[in-house]
Design an enzyme around this catalytic site. Sequence first.
Site, PDB file in Angstrom:
ATOM      1  N   ASP A  53      -6.660  35.667  61.623  1.00  0.00           N
ATOM      2  CA  ASP A  53      -7.681  36.025  62.599  1.00  0.00           C
ATOM      3  C   ASP A  53      -7.680  37.541  62.734  1.00  0.00           C
ATOM      4  O   ASP A  53      -7.061  38.242  61.945  1.00  0.00           O
ATOM      5  CB  ASP A  53      -7.407  35.341  63.946  1.00  0.00           C
ATOM      6  CG  ASP A  53      -6.159  35.886  64.605  1.00  0.00           C
ATOM      7  OD1 ASP A  53      -5.373  36.577  63.923  1.00  0.00           O
ATOM      8  OD2 ASP A  53      -5.951  35.639  65.800  1.00  0.00           O
TER       9      ASP A  53
ATOM     10  N   LYS B 131      -9.968  29.578  58.768  1.00  0.00           N
ATOM     11  CA  LYS B 131      -9.102  29.973  59.884  1.00  0.00           C
ATOM     12  C   LYS B 131      -8.954  28.819  60.879  1.00  0.00           C
ATOM     13  O   LYS B 131      -7.839  28.470  61.276  1.00  0.00           O
ATOM     14  CB  LYS B 131      -9.670  31.216  60.576  1.00  0.00           C
ATOM     15  CG  LYS B 131      -8.878  31.665  61.789  1.00  0.00           C
ATOM     16  CD  LYS B 131      -9.571  31.259  63.051  1.00  0.00           C
ATOM     17  CE  LYS B 131      -8.624  31.381  64.228  1.00  0.00           C
ATOM     18  NZ  LYS B 131      -9.269  30.904  65.465  1.00  0.00           N
TER      19      LYS B 131
END
Length: 206
Positions: free
Chosen positions: A131, A112
């Site tokens: 996320d 991420k």
Amino acid sequence: MIPRLKAEYPDAKTELDWTNPLELLVATILSAQTTDVRVNGVTKTLFQRYRTAHDYAEADPGELEEEIRPTGFYRNKARSLRGMARALVEEHGGEVPSTMQELVALPGVGRKTANVVLGNAFGVDEGVVVDTHVRRVSNRLGLTAEQDPEKIEQDLMNVVPREDWTVFSHLLILHGRRICKARKPDCPNCPLNDICPSARYYKAPR
DNA sequence: CTCCCGATAT
DNA sequence: ATATCAGGAG
């Protein structure tokens, strides 16, 4: 769906404050389980004191912990920052690398965080940032039924054109913050109300 | 799977 | 009181 989101959020971009790849990398590591407002409050002064990877690598652990404390998880994050910075100095000439493989090898950097740096600092659509917001909104919109971030990312990459991967991440994150909130989604004011399988409270007559 | 961690919204 | 916030490591 994407054109409608673009129309709703024409200036969708990261709300983290940064001026170079290192600052974005640091801000993103600090952003775990924390609002970007809180991260920006810390980095405002942090970036004045720490300007290079060498500065973080040589930082006093206790001082660094105190400076980032409001972002939570401060011991782990301080350890990640110092380890990450040491790796930059020792293996990358003090610069932030621009490939997924090199980024995820850094301490405290997962897929991420790597996607955030690649997409925003280097302009590379290497993947979709997944996320907590992207996961929640994607699930609600029926774009994926997966819960694992990497599986969600694969599903999204199959649905979204590659040139939109980074923008799409920003759109879903912003939408998740403004409308499709975790606790109390504002379905009556949602621009995707009519095509969302999870729309509650209200269906717009279109 | 658990742990790390504080501030805000509900 | 509890859930949530631009997650990652062990």
